[in-house]
Design an enzyme around this catalytic site. Sequence first.
Site, PDB file in Angstrom:
ATOM      1  N   ARG A  33      40.836  -2.347 -34.680  1.00 35.05           N
ATOM      2  CA  ARG A  33      40.702  -1.291 -33.659  1.00 35.05           C
ATOM      3  C   ARG A  33      42.061  -0.797 -33.165  1.00 35.05           C
ATOM      4  NH1 ARG A  33      38.762  -1.029 -27.719  1.00 35.05           N
ATOM      5  NH2 ARG A  33      37.452   0.853 -27.652  1.00 35.05           N
ATOM      6  N   ILE A  59      37.779   6.647 -27.374  1.00 30.57           N
ATOM      7  CA  ILE A  59      37.283   5.739 -28.403  1.00 30.57           C
ATOM      8  C   ILE A  59      36.211   4.900 -27.722  1.00 30.57           C
ATOM      9  CG2 ILE A  59      39.157   4.099 -27.926  1.00 30.57           C
ATOM     10  CD1 ILE A  59      38.963   3.140 -30.803  1.00 30.57           C
ATOM     11  N   SER A  60      35.041   4.812 -28.334  1.00 28.36           N
ATOM     12  CA  SER A  60      33.894   4.195 -27.681  1.00 28.36           C
ATOM     13  C   SER A  60      34.105   2.702 -27.438  1.00 28.36           C
ATOM     14  CB  SER A  60      32.638   4.386 -28.527  1.00 28.36           C
ATOM     15  OG  SER A  60      32.263   5.743 -28.570  1.00 28.36           O
ATOM     16  N   GLN A  61      33.426   2.203 -26.419  1.00 27.83           N
ATOM     17  CA  GLN A  61      33.386   0.774 -26.136  1.00 27.83           C
ATOM     18  C   GLN A  61      32.845   0.032 -27.356  1.00 27.83           C
ATOM     19  OE1 GLN A  61      30.601  -0.080 -23.042  1.00 27.83           O
ATOM     20  NE2 GLN A  61      30.935  -2.306 -23.111  1.00 27.83           N
TER      21      GLN A  61
END
Length: 214
Positions: A33, A59-61
Amino acid sequence: MTSARSRARLIERLRGLGIADERVLEAMGRVQRHQFVDEAMTSRAYDDTALPIGYGQTISQPYIVAQMTQLLLVDGVPANVLEIGTGSGYQGAVLAELIANVYTVERVEALYERVRRRFAALGYRNIRARLAREGVLGLPDYGPFEAILVTAGAESLPTSLYEQMADGARLIVPVGASGDQRLMVVRREGSHFHQDTLDPVSFVPLIEQRGRTD
């Protein structure tokens, strides 16, 4: 702490939060990530939280990425998937670890250009990134798709995507006004579309009428 150790801790957290599909956990364990966030954010890359990536996007969880990916695999691994909202490319990379053909579309040209280079540098040859066409939601010229995942919140269910769903396909999409969104799953069975409403979520808004042809 090394990124490998940080990823391992994140995976254990996701498992503790109820992500049970080991295929998803293993895929997320392989995706780095920190490669998908700005350099200033790398120390927080493996926190279970959304992070800004510029242009009003995030950026998504990781938990949400895992949950949505797990939902896509309930009926088996689809041969192809469409992601609407490429963003940083993190969700697309997780999908590419599991699915042979990933199509992803982004409306912000600067993010699209950045993520194209990122996918190439990381060796993701099974991801086809496209810039959104004005007035068009999705990629109708490339469908039908066995799964569609929308990574932005739609105020109402985007039924225009139904035509891009293959028979048996699943559509995963956050629906609702900002602050009152729910994750929805739509399953196609012939000409019938079955809807299930799941957990509360929080996504940036889905904007359908911007962008230009790539």
